[in-house]
Design an enzyme around this catalytic site. Structure first.
Site, PDB file in Angstrom:
ATOM      1  CB  SER A  43      -5.020  21.054  -6.678  1.00  0.00           C
ATOM      2  OG  SER A  43      -6.062  20.224  -6.211  1.00  0.00           O
ATOM      3  CB  SER A  81      -8.437  13.625 -11.056  1.00  0.00           C
ATOM      4  OG  SER A  81      -9.079  13.722 -12.291  1.00  0.00           O
ATOM      5  CG  ASN A 140     -11.102  10.712  -4.715  1.00  0.00           C
ATOM      6  OD1 ASN A 140     -11.789  10.760  -3.713  1.00  0.00           O
ATOM      7  ND2 ASN A 140     -11.283   9.818  -5.677  1.00  0.00           N
ATOM      8  CE1 TYR A 141      -4.731  12.249  -5.080  1.00  0.00           C
ATOM      9  CE2 TYR A 141      -6.178  10.993  -6.500  1.00  0.00           C
ATOM     10  CZ  TYR A 141      -5.202  11.040  -5.527  1.00  0.00           C
ATOM     11  OH  TYR A 141      -4.713   9.881  -4.999  1.00  0.00           O
ATOM     12  CG  LEU A 142      -8.909  17.865 -10.059  1.00  0.00           C
ATOM     13  CD1 LEU A 142      -9.699  17.886 -11.345  1.00  0.00           C
ATOM     14  CD2 LEU A 142      -7.505  18.397 -10.290  1.00  0.00           C
TER      15      LEU A 142
END
Length: 615
Positions: free
Chosen positions: A443, A570, A573-575
DNA sequence: CGACGCTACTCCGCATTGCAACG
DNA sequence: CCGTTGCAATGCGGAGTAGCGTC
């Protein structure tokens, strides 16, 4: 061990205690992680409080949710089972002749037959496991004694025909079938959680099949048996009607009323009975949205601690205590922070041999003087992680020393495991675990990239900036995809197009010169005579040809660039979606250019973010 | 241990593209 | 001849799936 009391009866008082607990007061949780060493962060929190749709219920802090009630009332319809096996009447050949099998035996044969054109068929382990399971079902004394004597092509061909038929169906027929399926499934699609209708994620029970592990999985080819109602435990509100069992004459294994968990149903994985398969709410549900938000808030919190954490582990690189644990923790944390490695839990022999940070083996890292480290290992999903990085000299030395005197197959961090590592991390920041670094790194990278790289321009150009940032994150997280089967031919076609376009351009340039002198154009490559054109017309053509070439070349580089990089993982799930939403607001990019329908639903909680939001 | 998050793959609908026919 | 239209091939990406990890 043997003196265990009747633990079944223990659960009831526990559940009712929790019920009581939950209904007694709306907020019993303490804000135990509210000591944020940063005024700015506090301000941000209050700002969000006003708008967030979770502000009333988000008293649960990350990492402190154990034993908390997740819902008060829960109504749903259970699960839907895959249709029963329909005998297709096609027989396999045994020593060249059709052979009769029971429906069960034939079902397994069919599972095998339809996998013909996968590469599992080349793997001895797959064949061995399949044969063992199938022989068990055939019975020891069955006439079939060898897999090699069986010919599955009739079933394979039948299957191919079925696929073909399906393809040939008109869109109306397809729609009608889809419609019917929807009608059957409609009631399973929704749950009512605390009076709110929410989507259920996976209400279909997994169909039977042959196990396809990722990588060199020791269980590949094993029969994944059919799941029946008696395998399934249902979790539902106390006052809700128990869902009717969809298969007549059968019944659920158990009905639970556990409001401290979010699952609606579960069964034991037939491949590994120690593991569970759960039915959860969909990603778009507020329950999932809430924990998603908590995940990002925890990662944001790390921002305020990261400086001290880095200082601490840097100090410990040289720690030469008697106990090597400290130094190993320092180096492991460094790797997790710098390279976004996964924690690396120990794994069973019965699973594929993959590693994470704590389970790195000596052979997975190579020290290249003066200060480079080369990583090469199979990570989650047997995806290869290959990366050579420059590290600080003390790290380089430490890794060299961890390797010294060990065999290739020994653990690099022998004094470490994930629980020790996470226990240490929790001391540095409440709720901190190894995976938070991945979220944080992903992020923060997006946030920084977007702030640094976005320039004035049209929407398309800004979207490219976003994609570039997204790509960088995907590379950090090592999110890969297999090169598509058609990639090579696609590239080939593009190069051909570029070639012909270039040839055309060349001819046009000659024609232009000739036209300027009043001469007719030369014959084209195909030998045909071209028309006389004015120099202006030719110049126009030249410009469009040049543009075409440029476009093709752009297409090719981005295609080649992204052929093994998966951007989606991403993004999902990640940003932190608030980074994206805020960026879109600031730069007047429609959010739909970045988030598709399901992401918009999943990230509903992030949509009202302040445009000035920073991760 | 049990519960949950993460991940790549497949399948399929649909938009895009390239090409030929057409006016 | 040139631009438009129709059509088939192509390939992209959304949705769903099931296996893999974390804690």
């Amino acid at each position: 061990m043997s003196t265990k009391p009747n633990h079944l009866s223990e659960k009831k008082p526990l559940a009712s205690k929790l019920q009581q607990n939950g209904s007694s007061t709306s907020n019993t949780n303490k804000m135990k992680t509210s000591v944020v060493p940063n005024k700015k962060a506090n301000m941000k929190n209050t700002k969000q409080m006003k708008k967030s749709k979770f502000s009333k219920s988000t008293k649960v802090q990350p990492g402190s949710t154990d034993g908390q009630r997740k819902w008060t009332t829960l109504v749903h319809s259970g699960v839907i089972f895959p249709p029963p096996y329909q005998p297709h009447g096609v027989k396999i050949l045994y020593k060249g002749k059709p052979i009769d099998l029971t429906p069960e035996q034939e079902e397994v044969a069919t599972m095998y037959a339809v996998m013909k054109d996968t590469d599992y068929m080349q793997k001895p382990k797959f064949l061995e496991n399949f044969w063992n399971d199938w022989r068990r079902i055939l019975g020891r004394n069955h006439v079939i004694q060898k897999l090699d004597d069986c010919d599955f092509t009739p079933i394979y061909e039948w299957h191919q025909q079925e696929k073909e038929k399906k393809k040939q169906m008109s869109t109306e027929e397809k729609k009608a079938i889809k419609e019917q399926k929807m009608q059957q499934e409609e009631k399973y699609m929704w749950a009512i959680v605390d009076g709110v209708k929410e989507k259920v994620g996976n209400f279909r029970v997994e169909p039977p099949g042959l196990f396809r592990g990722r990588g060199e999985h020791p269980k590949m080819g094993k029969l994944k048996r059919r799941i029946r109602p008696r395998d399934i435990t249902i979790n539902i509100g106390k006052d809700a009607p128990v869902p009717e069992c969809p298969i007549a004459g059968e019944s659920w294994k158990e009905i639970k009323h556990d409001s401290t968990v979010t699952w609606l149903a579960f069964w034991n994985d037939p491949i590994n009975p120690k593991e569970f398969k759960y039915v959860f709410l969909a990603a778009s549900s507020s329950l999932k949205g809430q924990s998603d938000k908590e995940k990002y808030e925890k990662a944001r919190m790390l921002k305020d601690y990261i400086h001290n954490i880095r200082a601490a582990y840097t100090k410990d690189f040289n720690n030469k205590d008697k106990d090597p644990t400290k130094r190993q923790i320092a180096v492991a944390t460094y790797l997790i922070d710098k390279l976004a490695l996964r924690a690396g839990n120990e794994k069973d022999e019965e699973e594929a041999d993959t590693v994470g940070c704590c389970t790195l083996k000596v052979s997975n890292v190579e020290c290249i003087p003066p200060n480079m480290i080369k990583f090469d290992f199979l990570g989650k999903d047997s995806i290869r992680y290959e990366n050579t990085v420059e590290v600080e000299l003390p790290v380089f030395k430490a890794i060299g020393q961890f390797q010294a005197g060990k065999g290739e197959n020994e653990l690099l961090f022998n004094a470490l495991d994930t629980s020790k590592l996470n226990a240490h991390l929790k001391e540095l920041m409440p709720g901190l675990t190894a995976k938070v670094f991945r979220t944080y790194n992903a992020s923060i990278t997006l946030d920084q990239q977007l702030y640094e790289e976005t320039e004035e321009g049209d929407v398309a150009e800004k979207v490219v900036v976003y994609q570039k940032a997204n790509k960088q994150v995907a590379i950090i997280c090592n999110h890969q995809r297999t090169v598509s089967k058609t990639h090579d031919s696609q590239i080939l076609r593009l190069t051909e197009r570029i070639e012909t376009a270039k040839q055309e351009l060349k001819e046009l340039k000659i024609d232009l010169e000739r036209a300027k002198k009043g001469k007719p154009p030369l014959k084209g490559a195909d030998g045909k005579q071209k028309r006389n054109l004015s120099p202006e017309a030719i110049e126009k053509k030249i410009a469009s040809a040049k543009q075409k070439i440029e476009k093709y070349e752009m297409d090719m580089t981005t295609k080649e660039d992204l052929k093994t990089v998966a951007l989606g993982t991403s993004k999902i799930n990640y940003l932190d979606p608030r980074i994206t939403v805020a960026w879109c607001k600031r730069h007047e990019v429609p959010i739909e250019k970045i988030f598709n329908k399901s992401l918009l639903a999943k990230f509903a909680w992030a949509m009202d973010v302040d445009p000035e939001f920073r991760f």
